[in-house]
Motif scaffolding. Structure first.
Motif, PDB file in Angstrom:
ATOM      1  N   LEU A  13       0.821  -1.209   0.000  1.00  0.00           N
ATOM      2  CA  LEU A  13       0.000   0.000   0.000  1.00  0.00           C
ATOM      3  C   LEU A  13       0.856   1.261   0.000  1.00  0.00           C
ATOM      4  N   ILE A  14       1.935   1.260   0.755  1.00  0.00           N
ATOM      5  CA  ILE A  14       2.836   2.420   0.766  1.00  0.00           C
ATOM      6  C   ILE A  14       3.496   2.582  -0.598  1.00  0.00           C
ATOM      7  N   GLY A  16       2.316   1.578  -3.468  1.00  0.00           N
ATOM      8  CA  GLY A  16       1.273   2.035  -4.392  1.00  0.00           C
ATOM      9  C   GLY A  16       0.992   3.515  -4.253  1.00  0.00           C
ATOM     10  N   ALA A  17       0.976   4.018  -3.024  1.00  0.00           N
ATOM     11  CA  ALA A  17       0.739   5.446  -2.803  1.00  0.00           C
ATOM     12  C   ALA A  17       1.883   6.284  -3.361  1.00  0.00           C
ATOM     13  N   ALA A  20       1.605   6.324  -7.129  1.00  0.00           N
ATOM     14  CA  ALA A  20       0.493   7.173  -7.558  1.00  0.00           C
ATOM     15  C   ALA A  20       0.864   8.648  -7.473  1.00  0.00           C
ATOM     16  N   VAL A  21       1.571   9.045  -6.410  1.00  0.00           N
ATOM     17  CA  VAL A  21       1.976  10.439  -6.254  1.00  0.00           C
ATOM     18  C   VAL A  21       2.908  10.857  -7.389  1.00  0.00           C
TER      19      VAL A  21
END
Length: 173
Positions: A13-14, A16-17, A20-21
């Motif tokens: 999840l980290i 992926g974030a 995305a940023v």
């Protein structure tokens, strides 16, 4: 849930974030570089990732829009007939390229890529970099010039003049 799965999901999840940023502004910029609306860049970056997550085999492959591809799309869309929007042209271009890539995969033409020399690839990348930089120079200097001619870029005429404050700011940056 076992601790190892919890740690893996948290790390995923980290990651992926962070991706995305970084991916969102990059996708918007490449869409505009290709002459397309910015939202097309989001579709071009998210949909291939979802498709590859479902169908792909490599856990470390990076997919998405790239600068050279944006230049090639802009070049291809530059010769569209009147009445055809760039978005429609890009959709047809994507379908055509997809069919060509599928045919190349069926014919196992991937071995041809090993025939490209590293200096030829580096020259192609350098040329693309210079084209992108030259295309962004009028914007960086605050000029309304279109094209790549130096007289139009530095002219003081109302349609091509430099904005001194923008030129100083862009040059300093």
């Amino acid at each position: 849930m076992p601790a190892i799965l919890t740690a893996t999901w948290r790390a995923d999840l980290i990651a992926g974030a962070v991706v995305a940023v970084l991916l969102i502004p990059q996708s918007l910029a490449y869409a505009m570089l290709a002459g397309l609306p910015p939202q097309v860049g989001l579709y071009a970056s998210l949909l291939p990732l979802l498709a590859y997550a479902a169908l792909g085999s490599s856990p470390v492959l990076g997919l998405g829009p790239v600068a050279v591809l944006a230049l090639m799309i802009a070049q291809a869309l530059g010769a569209l007939p009147a009445g055809v929007s760039p978005t429609e042209g890009a959709l047809v271009l994507a379908a055509e390229v997809g069919l060509l890539l599928a045919a190349a995969a069926l014919l196992r033409l991937d071995a041809l890529s090993s025939l490209l020399s590293v200096p030829a690839l580096r020259g192609f990348e350098s040329g693309a970099t210079l084209m992108i930089a030259a295309g962004q120079l009028p914007v960086l200097l605050g000029s309304t010039a279109a094209g790549f001619t130096a007289p139009a870029l530095i002219s003081t005429a109302p349609h091509g003049g430099l904005a001194p404050a923008s030129a100083v700011w862009g040059g300093a940056a």
